[in-house]
Design a protein around this motif. Structure first.
Motif, short mmCIF file in Angstrom:
data_model
loop_
_atom_site.label_atom_id
_atom_site.label_comp_id
_atom_site.label_asym_id
_atom_site.label_seq_id
_atom_site.Cartn_x
_atom_site.Cartn_y
_atom_site.Cartn_z
N TYR A 1 0.76 -1.04 -0.04
CA TYR A 1 -0.17 0.02 0.03
C TYR A 1 0.65 0.99 -0.25
CZ TYR A 1 -4.18 -2.60 0.10
OH TYR A 1 -5.34 -2.62 0.53
N ALA A 2 2.17 1.37 -0.15
CA ALA A 2 3.34 2.86 -0.05
C ALA A 2 3.24 2.72 -1.39
CB ALA A 2 4.24 2.29 0.31
N ILE A 3 3.77 1.89 -2.05
CA ILE A 3 3.43 2.96 -3.43
C ILE A 3 2.22 2.78 -4.18
CG2 ILE A 3 3.03 0.49 -4.28
CD1 ILE A 3 5.73 2.59 -6.60
N VAL A 4 0.99 2.23 -3.28
CA VAL A 4 -0.38 2.34 -3.87
C VAL A 4 -0.96 4.13 -3.45
CG1 VAL A 4 -2.27 2.08 -3.18
CG2 VAL A 4 -1.14 0.14 -4.32
N TYR A 5 -0.74 4.22 -1.98
CA TYR A 5 -0.90 5.34 -1.92
C TYR A 5 -0.08 6.56 -2.45
CZ TYR A 5 -4.27 4.43 2.39
OH TYR A 5 -5.26 4.21 2.18
N ARG A 6 1.41 6.60 -2.08
CA ARG A 6 2.39 7.47 -3.05
C ARG A 6 1.77 7.50 -4.87
NH1 ARG A 6 6.72 9.85 -2.73
NH2 ARG A 6 7.65 10.49 -4.40
N ASN A 7 1.43 6.78 -5.03
CA ASN A 7 1.00 6.99 -6.95
C ASN A 7 -0.55 7.05 -6.72
OD1 ASN A 7 2.41 6.24 -8.83
ND2 ASN A 7 2.40 4.00 -7.72
N MET A 8 -1.46 7.42 -5.72
CA MET A 8 -2.52 8.37 -4.95
C MET A 8 -2.69 9.72 -5.58
SD MET A 8 -5.23 6.52 -2.89
CE MET A 8 -5.74 4.48 -3.58
N ALA A 9 -1.18 9.64 -4.76
CA ALA A 9 -0.90 11.35 -4.87
C ALA A 9 0.01 12.09 -5.48
CB ALA A 9 0.02 11.48 -3.61
N ILE A 10 0.13 10.92 -6.65
CA ILE A 10 0.66 11.39 -8.30
C ILE A 10 -0.18 11.85 -8.90
CG2 ILE A 10 2.25 10.57 -10.36
CD1 ILE A 10 3.75 9.00 -8.19
N LEU A 11 -0.97 11.06 -9.11
CA LEU A 11 -2.53 11.20 -9.54
C LEU A 11 -3.42 12.31 -9.04
CD1 LEU A 11 -4.41 7.67 -9.81
CD2 LEU A 11 -3.40 9.19 -11.52
N GLY A 12 -2.91 12.56 -7.71
CA GLY A 12 -3.71 14.08 -7.51
C GLY A 12 -3.05 15.16 -7.92
N VAL A 13 -1.89 15.26 -7.94
CA VAL A 13 -1.25 16.55 -8.09
C VAL A 13 -0.93 16.06 -9.69
CG1 VAL A 13 1.39 17.56 -7.86
CG2 VAL A 13 -0.14 16.09 -6.53
N GLU A 14 -0.73 15.38 -10.50
CA GLU A 14 -0.07 15.70 -11.67
C GLU A 14 -1.68 15.03 -13.17
OE1 GLU A 14 3.13 13.16 -12.18
OE2 GLU A 14 4.42 13.99 -11.24
N GLY A 15 -2.39 13.95 -12.15
CA GLY A 15 -3.21 13.88 -13.04
C GLY A 15 -3.09 12.34 -13.85
N LEU A 16 -3.98 12.23 -14.47
CA LEU A 16 -3.58 10.90 -15.04
C LEU A 16 -3.02 9.80 -16.90
CD1 LEU A 16 -8.12 10.17 -15.03
CD2 LEU A 16 -5.92 9.51 -13.33
N GLY A 17 -2.47 11.89 -16.74
CA GLY A 17 -1.45 11.06 -18.67
C GLY A 17 -0.26 10.37 -17.90
N SER A 18 -0.12 9.67 -17.75
CA SER A 18 1.56 9.52 -18.07
C SER A 18 0.69 7.85 -17.22
CB SER A 18 2.39 9.51 -16.05
OG SER A 18 1.56 8.96 -15.10
N LEU A 19 -0.13 7.55 -17.23
CA LEU A 19 -0.58 6.04 -17.35
C LEU A 19 -0.27 5.32 -18.91
CD1 LEU A 19 -4.02 6.41 -15.61
CD2 LEU A 19 -2.04 5.66 -14.68
N PRO A 20 -0.03 4.44 -18.37
CA PRO A 20 0.54 2.76 -19.62
C PRO A 20 -1.35 3.37 -20.18
CG PRO A 20 0.34 1.89 -17.58
CD PRO A 20 0.17 3.16 -17.45
N LYS A 21 -0.92 2.96 -22.06
CA LYS A 21 -1.83 2.10 -22.97
C LYS A 21 -2.90 1.13 -22.49
CE LYS A 21 -2.72 1.63 -27.92
NZ LYS A 21 -2.55 0.91 -29.07
N ASN A 22 -4.80 2.40 -22.80
CA ASN A 22 -5.61 1.41 -22.08
C ASN A 22 -5.69 1.36 -20.79
OD1 ASN A 22 -6.73 1.19 -24.65
ND2 ASN A 22 -4.93 -0.78 -25.01
N CYS A 23 -4.79 1.72 -19.40
CA CYS A 23 -4.61 1.60 -18.43
C CYS A 23 -6.42 2.44 -18.35
CB CYS A 23 -3.56 1.74 -18.07
SG CYS A 23 -3.75 1.70 -15.81
N LEU A 24 -5.70 2.98 -18.17
CA LEU A 24 -6.76 4.38 -18.00
C LEU A 24 -8.40 3.99 -18.18
CD1 LEU A 24 -8.37 6.92 -16.12
CD2 LEU A 24 -7.78 8.53 -18.37
#
Length: 715
Positions: A572-595
């Motif tokens: 959950y450490a990586i999960v929570y960090r990536n939630m914070a990244i999503l909150g700050v930077e948005g969803l543009g960095s996800l791999p193809k079809n991931c969103l």
């Protein structure tokens, strides 16, 4: 079961069976003898069911100061260390944490009984052991080890570290990283852990007496403690402790035995390819963990099967299919931990399911809360007094002897309103000053806004917990991550600001709900609210030291902690960090079809929960839990197999002897968990002392073994 997604899940069937056992033990039988007219004695039996407080009527209730004893807090300290180690291990492995309240209550009862028994032998016993003292121990222990979870050592706090940041492609700026240090972690815990204790103290009468909220875990604990202190309960408790002790010792030495074979990477029984090497590579194997066998015996069957289903769906079906898209959906030849590769699908789809489940349950609890409040207001309006002679009391009078006595004592020792208000404002001011010093990106006005909103959110969480036994503290924490992270913004340390604000919000709403659970336990055991509050404060202070120290021990002893291949991956450490990244930077960095897949699984989590709520009981019990399904998406199914084996053991035991299973299953499971958990301490010390296991037991395919043999023969 507790998870980082939703702490304090509804109490398990084993806990509920304990409640039923303890309620049955409060039934006493009296015999009345009568002489017949012809002089022959004819014994007639009448059965009277006494209420709980009628059973204890002959025992005086000690004052609130007498309920707070030195021996109680000595025992609480010992148990707090033990359970903090166990919770930390669970937190850093899978994040699945079962309710340990039964174990804490049982061991607290046993150790003080042992203490008082020895003193009584030597004629030195001055104060008998009471259920009120037992409640004080329980409260302090749960408050202390609860911080090992809510302190974020396996989630938001560890998610700030460079070790976790190195596994994410974004937000690697120095402002977005805060490595663990013992001093600042202890300071942070003291800043955020106490304020929740003051948030709802003025509302305790409304929640417990006026609205008569159930608080199922608090009620279960009270029945357990009341049962321990009846003659029948004492006998059963002794048998349960004996059973717990046997499996505790066995589990401890099993962990010790396994250690000898772990002298390298992927060595030992934890890497045993029980279902074959290909299945092992797909994370399907039994790793001989007595901890998760015990967890499986405590968790409901549907939880364990949901976890296994999630593992089969992800590691057995989805990830192999997505791997075939390598080079199209995501780049070839990238690190296995990179979030722009397969790892991104694992992490973000898991996050989507967790958020979908959490937001659905948040909405459901708020709906039920509003509905119940409206009903209460409507009911009270219909009973409003029309004149002073009508009494002016809109609260229904107690309807039983127990209610009357409990209400009288609960209202006797009041905690002044000014004390609660001054405490909240004082701790808030300290936090507003201190937290920006610890976390530079966390501005004082972020914290001030959080503390203004916190009492309302704490009330919602505590009210919902009283109705459903679900604490949604982590959901409120996730909302703080997105809101504060977006407010702080990219390049201004938004990740650290979001994660630290998550800790602020989670601590307040979680502690407030826990305190109300404790007040319910105290209400039903005639324990003074003052002694409950003091024991919660002392237990919280213990946890503020113990939690960071235990985490620091793990952090220093196991150098690969936090990596997915580690024995302690802290998922959950990586999960929570990536939630914070999503909150700050948005969803543009996800791999193809991931969103797209994230939206599908977010919606699926909501639909599955809706089906569970709408389906009849005979169908609902077969519908899986999305939260439980999400956990193995990132970790794999090895622990799910352990848990299902625990369920299988319990199922067979219930088929053979249900009465014994109901009485002793929790004790056996607790022994397995506690023994293996305690072994972690000497294992950590051996690691710090650089004492390495002497043997590496590793499994190879036949072809690889032949190559190794040829290589060795050439040496």
């Amino acid at each position: 079961m507790d998870t980082n997604g939703d702490p304090n899940q509804p109490s398990s069937p084993n806990v509920r069976r304990e409640v039923e056992e303890m309620q049955e033990m409060s039934t006493l039988r009296r015999r009345n003898n009568a002489n017949s007219g012809n002089g022959v004695t004819d014994e007639e039996e009448e059965t009277y069911t006494l209420s709980v407080e009628q059973v204890f009527e002959s025992k005086s209730v000690p004052s609130w100061k007498e309920q707070l004893t030195i021996r109680a807090f000595v025992v609480a300290l010992f148990l707090a260390v033990l359970f903090s180690v166990i919770v930390m291990k669970l937190n850093l492995t899978t994040g699945i944490i079962p309710s340990l309240n039964v174990s804490a209550g049982l061991l607290g009862f046993f150790f003080v009984r042992l203490w008082t028994g020895l003193l009584e032998k030597f004629g030195m016993l001055r104060q008998p052991f009471t259920r009120q003292e037992n409640t004080v121990i329980q409260t302090a222990v749960v408050a202390a080890y609860g911080l090992a979870f809510s302190g974020g050592f396996g989630s938001y706090l560890f998610g700030m570290s460079s070790r976790i940041a190195g596994q994410a492609p974004e937000a690697k700026d120095a402002k977005d990283i805060k490595d663990p240090q013992l001093i600042w972690m202890i300071g942070f815990m003291f800043c955020v852990s106490f304020i929740g204790l003051f948030a709802l103290v003025p509302l305790r009468k409304i929640m417990i007496i006026d609205y008569k909220l159930i608080y199922p875990s608090g009620t279960a604990t009270s029945h357990l403690i009341n049962g321990f202190h009846t003659p029948e309960g004492t006998k059963l408790a002794k048998k349960q402790v004996k059973m717990l002790g046997k499996f505790f010792v066995g589990s401890f030495f099993w962990g010790f035995f396994q250690w000898f074979y772990t002298g390298g990477d992927d060595c030992g029984f934890t890497s045993f390819p029980t279902l074959g090497l290909e299945a092992y590579n797909r994370k399907f194997y039994f790793d001989f963990s007595s901890t998760y066998v015990g967890v499986g015996m405590i968790c409901p069957y549907i939880v364990n099967l949901s976890v296994l289903l999630g593992g089969v769906l992800s590691w057995g079906l989805m990830w192999p299919l997505i791997e075939k898209k390598s080079g199209d959906w995501y780049p070839d030849n990238i690190s296995s931990t990179s979030l722009i590769g397969l790892q991104g699908y694992k992490v973000f789809i898991s996050i989507a399911m967790i958020l979908g489940d959490g937001l659905y349950n948040f909405g459901k609890v708020v709906f039920y809360m509003v509905l119940t409040v409206v009903k209460n207001i409507t009911r009270k309006r219909s009973h409003l007094p029309v004149s002073d002679s009508d009494g002016g009391d809109i609260i229904p009078k107690p309807t039983s002897f127990d209610d009357e006595k409990r209400t009288q004592l609960f209202l006797k020792d009041q905690i002044p309103l000014w004390f609660a208000l001054c405490g909240y404002i004082g701790v808030a001011i300290i936090s507003i000053i201190a937290l920006p010093i610890i976390f530079k990106p966390l501005k004082w006005y972020y914290i001030a806004v959080a503390y203004v909103l916190a009492p309302v959110l704490a009330f919602c969480n505590a009210y919902g917990c009283g109705l459903t036994d679900w604490s949604l503290a982590s959901t409120y924490g996730k909302l703080a991550i997105f809101c504060i992270g977006a407010w702080a913004g990219e390049g201004e340390g938004g990740v650290v600001a979001g994660l630290s604000s998550c800790g602020v919000m989670m601590s307040i709403v979680s502690t407030a709900a826990d305190l109300m659970q404790d007040f319910k336990t105290g209400y039903m055991t005639l324990t003074s609210p003052k002694s409950m509050f003091v024991s919660q404060v002392i237990g919280t202070a213990m946890g503020c030291f113990i939690g960071p120290c235990v985490f620091w021990l793990f952090y220093k002893a196991f150098k690969d902690i936090g990596f997915s291949y580690s024995d302690y991956p802290a998922p959950y450490a990586i999960v929570y960090r990536n939630m914070a990244i999503l909150g700050v930077e948005g969803l543009g960095s996800l791999p193809k079809n991931c969103l797209t897949l994230c939206f599908v699984f977010f919606a699926a989590a909501i639909v599955i929960n809706l089906l569970r709520d709408l389906a009849p009981e005979k169908i609902r019990k077969y519908i899986p839990l999305p939260m439980a399904m999400a956990i193995p998406f990132y970790l794999g199914s090895y622990f799910a197999i352990d848990m299902c084996i625990g369920s299988l053991i319990l199922f067979i035991w219930e088929m053979v002897d249900k009465a014994k299973a109901d009485q002793f299953a929790s004790a056996v499971a607790s022994g397995l968990i506690c023994g293996d958990g305690l072994w972690t301490m000497p294992q950590s010390i051996l690691s710090l002392a650089k004492v390495n296991p002497p043997i590496c037991m590793k499994f190879l395919s036949r072809q690889m073994n032949e190559r190794v043999d040829k290589f060795i023969s050439k040496l």
